[in-house]
Design a protein around this motif. Structure first.
Motif: not given
Length: 80
Positions: A7-28
């Motif tokens: 809730e304290q993240m900027t849009f850019e921070q949240a988007m960057k971390e979301l991309e990292t999370v998705v990448s980790k999940l996709e690698r499996g």
């Protein structure tokens, strides 16, 4: 993952971390418990990004233009 509360993240921070999370999940290649934690964090990050985009859209919608299409200021927007 960042230690910053979502809730304290900027849009850019949240988007960057979301991309990292998705990448980790996709690698499996993460354990089930970590996958669940990542999915939960990703859902929170997605919600934050959507909220910030909506807020930005409302600000843009509040810009007033004169007859020639030039910005003249903003009109009050409730909740901002």
């Amino acid at each position: 993952m960042s230690d910053t509360p979502v809730e304290q993240m900027t849009f850019e921070q949240a988007m960057k971390e979301l991309e990292t999370v998705v990448s980790k999940l996709e690698r499996g290649d993460v354990a089930l418990d970590e996958s669940i934690d990542l999915y939960t964090r990703g859902a929170d990050l997605k919600k934050r990004c959507e909220s910030e985009l909506k807020r930005a859209e409302e600000k843009v919608a509040a810009i007033t233009l004169d007859a020639s299409g030039q910005p003249t200021g903003t009109k009050p927007v409730e909740g901002l």
